[in-house]
Design an enzyme around this catalytic site. Structure first.
Site, PDB file in Angstrom:
ATOM      1  N   PRO A  73       0.824  -1.209   0.000  1.00  0.00           N
ATOM      2  CA  PRO A  73       0.000   0.000   0.000  1.00  0.00           C
ATOM      3  C   PRO A  73       0.856   1.256   0.000  1.00  0.00           C
ATOM      4  CG  PRO A  73      -0.895  -1.591   1.528  1.00  0.00           C
ATOM      5  CD  PRO A  73       0.408  -2.163   1.036  1.00  0.00           C
ATOM      6  N   CYS A  74       0.455   2.190  -0.852  1.00  0.00           N
ATOM      7  CA  CYS A  74       1.360   3.306  -1.155  1.00  0.00           C
ATOM      8  C   CYS A  74       0.757   4.669  -0.854  1.00  0.00           C
ATOM      9  CB  CYS A  74       1.741   3.256  -2.632  1.00  0.00           C
ATOM     10  SG  CYS A  74       0.296   3.275  -3.727  1.00  0.00           S
ATOM     11  N   GLN A  75      -0.343   4.731  -0.114  1.00  0.00           N
ATOM     12  CA  GLN A  75      -0.984   6.021   0.073  1.00  0.00           C
ATOM     13  C   GLN A  75      -0.055   7.070   0.683  1.00  0.00           C
ATOM     14  OE1 GLN A  75      -2.389   3.153   0.420  1.00  0.00           O
ATOM     15  NE2 GLN A  75      -4.599   3.169   0.109  1.00  0.00           N
ATOM     16  N   ASN A 111       5.050   0.275  -7.443  1.00  0.00           N
ATOM     17  CA  ASN A 111       4.546   1.327  -6.565  1.00  0.00           C
ATOM     18  C   ASN A 111       4.306   2.612  -7.349  1.00  0.00           C
ATOM     19  OD1 ASN A 111       4.149   2.725  -3.807  1.00  0.00           O
ATOM     20  ND2 ASN A 111       4.795   0.653  -3.247  1.00  0.00           N
TER      21      ASN A 111
END
Length: 298
Positions: A73-75, A111
């Site tokens: 997850p790259c938020q 990503n």
């Protein structure tokens, strides 16, 4: 080649690797809505699991993967939010810990393109190099890799015992010279020349033509606001028959096929689609990995 997909989301990476000829033996994710979509579309198992658990490395090692892939997850890196490096950024480090513990022949990491601005990436690279991997990385434009979407993503490929930069030429050898448009990919399937995609801010355009790549598919899908004011770069006025896209149509622009099932609450499905690796982009990378592997073996 046997592959395991960690931080798999709803299965974009798995689907692309399967399409290229990999045997995906298992996937892991900790977000229930994505797990349920994944489960509805693949016959191999997906485990709803926190990969920070201590037993994760042994669990994955037992699957004997030749390749581990994933997009943590790259938020916290994303231009869609605040540019901070929080707990999610540490999942990038966890990705490297898992790879270093399992030691597959290959690793593929995906990503957001601006991850290169942050200190976590050099730490991850150093961990993989210490584990014996040669590394290559590149920001790929999905619209030059079989996806009708101007989506830029950072891809890192590693191979045990290779030199750094070993994959640099492979990244570009099959890249299209021109960007793929929505019409190139779908023909007239949308039944509209122009469509609305809710922008990050109203300083950005929101109306696009099928004769260009779509903008990046995000995790939200909103109707056209009643008071929408035309942006100077919009491809048409709202009155010209512009409409918002359905959830299913947005999945097409991510290169998910017609038969891919999107089960669950609408908001969760939209988020899963927006977070997914486009399968056609994953297939592009997977095909290059197989070609490199076969070339080395011969």
């Amino acid at each position: 080649m046997r592959a395991v997909d960690i931080f798999s989301g709803c299965g974009g990476m798995s689907l692309g690797f399967e399409q290229a000829g990999f045997k995906v033996v298992a996937a892991f994710d900790n977000w229930k809505p994505a797990v349920e979509i994944y489960r509805a579309n693949f016959t191999h198992p997906i485990y709803e699991k926190d990969l920070c658990d201590e037993d994760s490395v042994e669990t994955i090692k037992e699957l004997r993967p030749d390749l581990i892939m994933g997009g943590p997850p790259c938020q916290d890196y994303s231009i869609a939010g605040k540019r901070t490096e929080g707990a999610r950024a540490n999942l990038t480090i966890r990705f490297a810990e898992i790879v270093a513990g399992v030691l597959p022949e290959w690793v593929v990491f995906e990503n957001v393109y601006n991850i290169e601005r942050f200190g976590t990436l050099p730490r991850m690279k150093a961990m993989l190099k210490d584990a014996g991997y040669g590394l290559s990385s590149r920001v790929l434009d999905a619209s030059r890799c079989g996806v009708p979407q101007a989506r830029k993503r950072f891809i890192l490929v590693g191979r045990l015992g290779a030199e750094d930069g070993f994959f640099d030429e492979s990244f570009v050898e099959g890249m299209a010279e021109k960007q793929m448009t929505v019409r190139d990919y779908l023909g007239d399937k949308l039944g509209t020349q122009y469509y609305y995609m809710h922008p990050r801010s109203y300083n950005r355009r929101a109306v696009f033509s099928v004769d260009e790549p779509s903008a990046t598919i995000r995790g939200i899908n909103r109707p056209i606001p009643e008071n929408y004011k035309r942006h100077h770069a919009d491809a048409a006025a709202i009155e010209d028959g512009v409409r918002a896209l359905t959830t299913k149509e947005r999945s097409y622009l991510q290169s998910f096929p017609e038969e891919f099932k999107l089960e669950g609450a609408k908001t969760s499905v939209e988020l899963a689609i927006g977070n997914a690796v486009p399968p056609a982009l994953a297939k592009y990378v997977a095909e290059r990995v197989l070609k490199y592997e076969n070339g080395v073996e011969q």
